[in-house]
Scaffold this motif. Sequence first.
Motif, PDB file in Angstrom:
ATOM      1  N   ARG A  93      11.909 -12.822  20.987  1.00 25.68           N
ATOM      2  CA  ARG A  93      11.225 -14.109  20.940  1.00 25.68           C
ATOM      3  C   ARG A  93      12.144 -15.182  21.511  1.00 25.68           C
ATOM      4  NH1 ARG A  93       9.471 -12.797  15.451  1.00 25.68           N
ATOM      5  NH2 ARG A  93      11.083 -14.215  14.672  1.00 25.68           N
ATOM      6  N   THR A  94      11.540 -16.226  22.034  1.00 31.66           N
ATOM      7  CA  THR A  94      12.333 -17.353  22.523  1.00 31.66           C
ATOM      8  C   THR A  94      13.162 -17.921  21.381  1.00 31.66           C
ATOM      9  OG1 THR A  94      10.547 -17.910  24.080  1.00 31.66           O
ATOM     10  CG2 THR A  94      12.203 -19.605  23.646  1.00 31.66           C
ATOM     11  N   PRO A  95      14.464 -18.123  21.568  1.00 35.29           N
ATOM     12  CA  PRO A  95      15.279 -18.728  20.505  1.00 35.29           C
ATOM     13  C   PRO A  95      14.650 -20.043  20.035  1.00 35.29           C
ATOM     14  CG  PRO A  95      16.667 -17.912  22.267  1.00 35.29           C
ATOM     15  CD  PRO A  95      15.264 -17.781  22.753  1.00 35.29           C
ATOM     16  N   LEU A  96      14.610 -20.237  18.730  1.00 36.53           N
ATOM     17  CA  LEU A  96      13.901 -21.377  18.162  1.00 36.53           C
ATOM     18  C   LEU A  96      14.416 -22.705  18.707  1.00 36.53           C
ATOM     19  CD1 LEU A  96      11.785 -22.443  16.196  1.00 36.53           C
ATOM     20  CD2 LEU A  96      13.559 -22.419  14.407  1.00 36.53           C
ATOM     21  N   ASP A  97      15.737 -22.866  18.794  1.00 33.80           N
ATOM     22  CA  ASP A  97      16.247 -24.162  19.251  1.00 33.80           C
ATOM     23  C   ASP A  97      15.839 -24.456  20.688  1.00 33.80           C
ATOM     24  OD1 ASP A  97      17.898 -22.146  20.271  1.00 33.80           O
ATOM     25  OD2 ASP A  97      19.723 -23.365  20.143  1.00 33.80           O
ATOM     26  N   LEU A  98      15.770 -23.412  21.536  1.00 32.48           N
ATOM     27  CA  LEU A  98      15.359 -23.617  22.918  1.00 32.48           C
ATOM     28  C   LEU A  98      13.859 -23.870  23.013  1.00 32.48           C
ATOM     29  CD1 LEU A  98      17.504 -21.001  24.879  1.00 32.48           C
ATOM     30  CD2 LEU A  98      17.917 -23.449  24.537  1.00 32.48           C
ATOM     31  N   ALA A  99      13.066 -23.204  22.166  1.00 30.61           N
ATOM     32  CA  ALA A  99      11.622 -23.444  22.141  1.00 30.61           C
ATOM     33  C   ALA A  99      11.333 -24.895  21.774  1.00 30.61           C
ATOM     34  CB  ALA A  99      10.945 -22.501  21.149  1.00 30.61           C
ATOM     35  N   ILE A 100      12.036 -25.394  20.751  1.00 25.82           N
ATOM     36  CA  ILE A 100      11.849 -26.780  20.337  1.00 25.82           C
ATOM     37  C   ILE A 100      12.333 -27.733  21.430  1.00 25.82           C
ATOM     38  CG2 ILE A 100      12.469 -28.530  18.629  1.00 25.82           C
ATOM     39  CD1 ILE A 100      10.665 -26.399  17.501  1.00 25.82           C
ATOM     40  N   PHE A 101      13.445 -27.404  22.072  1.00 24.69           N
ATOM     41  CA  PHE A 101      13.978 -28.239  23.153  1.00 24.69           C
ATOM     42  C   PHE A 101      12.963 -28.358  24.285  1.00 24.69           C
ATOM     43  CE2 PHE A 101      16.166 -28.450  27.273  1.00 24.69           C
ATOM     44  CZ  PHE A 101      16.781 -29.682  27.161  1.00 24.69           C
ATOM     45  N   ILE A 102      12.394 -27.222  24.709  1.00 26.75           N
ATOM     46  CA  ILE A 102      11.410 -27.232  25.798  1.00 26.75           C
ATOM     47  C   ILE A 102      10.196 -28.078  25.397  1.00 26.75           C
ATOM     48  CG2 ILE A 102       9.772 -25.805  27.094  1.00 26.75           C
ATOM     49  CD1 ILE A 102      11.922 -23.547  26.913  1.00 26.75           C
TER      50      ILE A 102
ATOM     51  N   GLY B  74       0.933 -27.947  21.021  1.00 25.83           N
ATOM     52  CA  GLY B  74       1.117 -27.219  19.765  1.00 25.83           C
ATOM     53  C   GLY B  74       0.857 -25.731  19.935  1.00 25.83           C
ATOM     54  N   ILE B  75      -0.180 -25.383  20.707  1.00 29.03           N
ATOM     55  CA  ILE B  75      -0.466 -23.967  20.971  1.00 29.03           C
ATOM     56  C   ILE B  75       0.667 -23.351  21.794  1.00 29.03           C
ATOM     57  CG2 ILE B  75      -2.036 -22.334  22.064  1.00 29.03           C
ATOM     58  CD1 ILE B  75      -3.314 -23.423  19.656  1.00 29.03           C
ATOM     59  N   VAL B  76       1.189 -24.120  22.755  1.00 32.26           N
ATOM     60  CA  VAL B  76       2.318 -23.640  23.562  1.00 32.26           C
ATOM     61  C   VAL B  76       3.525 -23.374  22.665  1.00 32.26           C
ATOM     62  CG1 VAL B  76       3.979 -24.261  25.361  1.00 32.26           C
ATOM     63  CG2 VAL B  76       1.552 -24.778  25.683  1.00 32.26           C
ATOM     64  N   LEU B  77       3.827 -24.296  21.762  1.00 38.30           N
ATOM     65  CA  LEU B  77       4.970 -24.122  20.857  1.00 38.30           C
ATOM     66  C   LEU B  77       4.744 -22.935  19.932  1.00 38.30           C
ATOM     67  CD1 LEU B  77       7.675 -25.030  19.746  1.00 38.30           C
ATOM     68  CD2 LEU B  77       6.469 -26.721  18.326  1.00 38.30           C
ATOM     69  N   PHE B  78       3.518 -22.773  19.428  1.00 38.52           N
ATOM     70  CA  PHE B  78       3.156 -21.619  18.599  1.00 38.52           C
ATOM     71  C   PHE B  78       3.466 -20.329  19.362  1.00 38.52           C
ATOM     72  CE2 PHE B  78       0.329 -20.193  15.046  1.00 38.52           C
ATOM     73  CZ  PHE B  78       0.218 -18.853  15.380  1.00 38.52           C
ATOM     74  N   TYR B  79       3.074 -20.293  20.626  1.00 43.97           N
ATOM     75  CA  TYR B  79       3.287 -19.125  21.486  1.00 43.97           C
ATOM     76  C   TYR B  79       4.777 -18.839  21.655  1.00 43.97           C
ATOM     77  CZ  TYR B  79       2.411 -16.177  25.676  1.00 43.97           C
ATOM     78  OH  TYR B  79       2.341 -15.155  26.592  1.00 43.97           O
TER      79      TYR B  79
ATOM     80  N   ILE C 240       8.413 -16.846  28.723  1.00 44.15           N
ATOM     81  CA  ILE C 240       7.951 -16.245  27.461  1.00 44.15           C
ATOM     82  C   ILE C 240       7.637 -14.766  27.670  1.00 44.15           C
ATOM     83  CG2 ILE C 240       6.184 -16.313  25.653  1.00 44.15           C
ATOM     84  CD1 ILE C 240       5.836 -19.310  26.310  1.00 44.15           C
ATOM     85  N   ASP C 241       6.984 -14.454  28.785  1.00 44.26           N
ATOM     86  CA  ASP C 241       6.604 -13.064  29.055  1.00 44.26           C
ATOM     87  C   ASP C 241       7.822 -12.167  29.216  1.00 44.26           C
ATOM     88  OD1 ASP C 241       4.443 -11.103  29.746  1.00 44.26           O
ATOM     89  OD2 ASP C 241       5.495 -11.067  31.666  1.00 44.26           O
ATOM     90  N   PHE C 242       8.888 -12.705  29.797  1.00 39.18           N
ATOM     91  CA  PHE C 242      10.120 -11.925  29.955  1.00 39.18           C
ATOM     92  C   PHE C 242      10.686 -11.556  28.589  1.00 39.18           C
ATOM     93  CE2 PHE C 242      14.368 -10.814  31.342  1.00 39.18           C
ATOM     94  CZ  PHE C 242      14.150 -10.256  32.591  1.00 39.18           C
ATOM     95  N   HIS C 243      10.632 -12.505  27.645  1.00 41.83           N
ATOM     96  CA  HIS C 243      11.068 -12.208  26.283  1.00 41.83           C
ATOM     97  C   HIS C 243      10.212 -11.099  25.672  1.00 41.83           C
ATOM     98  CE1 HIS C 243      13.142 -16.115  26.591  1.00 41.83           C
ATOM     99  NE2 HIS C 243      13.918 -15.666  25.627  1.00 41.83           N
ATOM    100  N   ALA C 244       8.899 -11.191  25.883  1.00 42.53           N
ATOM    101  CA  ALA C 244       7.986 -10.202  25.308  1.00 42.53           C
ATOM    102  C   ALA C 244       8.300  -8.801  25.837  1.00 42.53           C
ATOM    103  CB  ALA C 244       6.541 -10.580  25.622  1.00 42.53           C
TER     104      ALA C 244
END
Length: 332
Positions: free
Chosen positions: A114-123, A212-217, A105-109
Amino acid sequence: MNTLRVLEGRERYELIHLIAEGGMGTVFKARKIGVAGFEKVVAIKMMRNKFSDSEAYVRNFISEAKLVANLIHENIVQIYHLDRFNDVYYFVIEYVDGVSLYEFIDFHAKLKKRTPLDLAIFIAARVARGLAYAHSRRGPDGKPLGIVHCDVCPHNILINTEGVPKITDFGIARITSKSAAERHVSGKLAFMAPEQARLEEVDFRADLYALGIVLFYMVSGKMARDVTLPPNEQLALARENRIDWTLLPEELPEEVADMLRRMLATDPGERYSDTALLARDLEYFIYKDGYGPTIVTLADYMRRLMPGRFGIEPAGPETIGDSDRTVVITPQ
């Protein structure tokens, strides 16, 4: 040469380099050496010497090893062996060659992405599957163990070179039958469920909140609460369940926002009633229209995103502490 007693025949462990160092323990990348040239890369989590006289810490360290030893799931870091030398306990665990979710996540920042949505949901879905497995474990008597990780956060989620997310560090995991006298605030305040922050009894739904907080992030690139505040003020925000919903992207699909609102509900009774149900909803979102992300998709994305970081090994054994040599753990 520093040595530790190893009870597995003539096997030995060479500590290659330091992976992480915390206030109470250290983790090393190591090489397990067996007969006939057998080798296996592992990690070793070792207590700090200064805590070896602390009965409470030793008990927690041993409990973590015992608790996770029988959690065998592709999305949970496996523990192989527990031992001690001169009253300093250590355990041998699966080595995850990759990055932490925090680094991801920090690398994206840093790239202002932002982390691509589909990959965020996958993780999140893979982590949910690992948690669902842990939450559903039963003891020899057939009764639910009631395992709660209690510290789900980006630092404790690793992604290996094959794109497999894995939960690690069950160091403060608990069984829900613990008495009120045994409860204390532990974990990351930024990811802590309200009931955990209030020292109330917790169950698996506290882990759903933290995820949920992780996914929000991941989907927003921002923390749901102000993490720059002093710890006592962060604790108050956690207890009151203060979430800055305005930080979510305007284009975020309503289905994802609905899942987040359910995961982050103040009342645990309003969250998912089963971790597997959460995993199913996350998976349905990314696969409902056909082909969706896989571990290969995630691995390929990370190699493109982080070519100078992902999959690169140190040139050789690194210095550990004040030593300039590789430390070897051998039988005595």
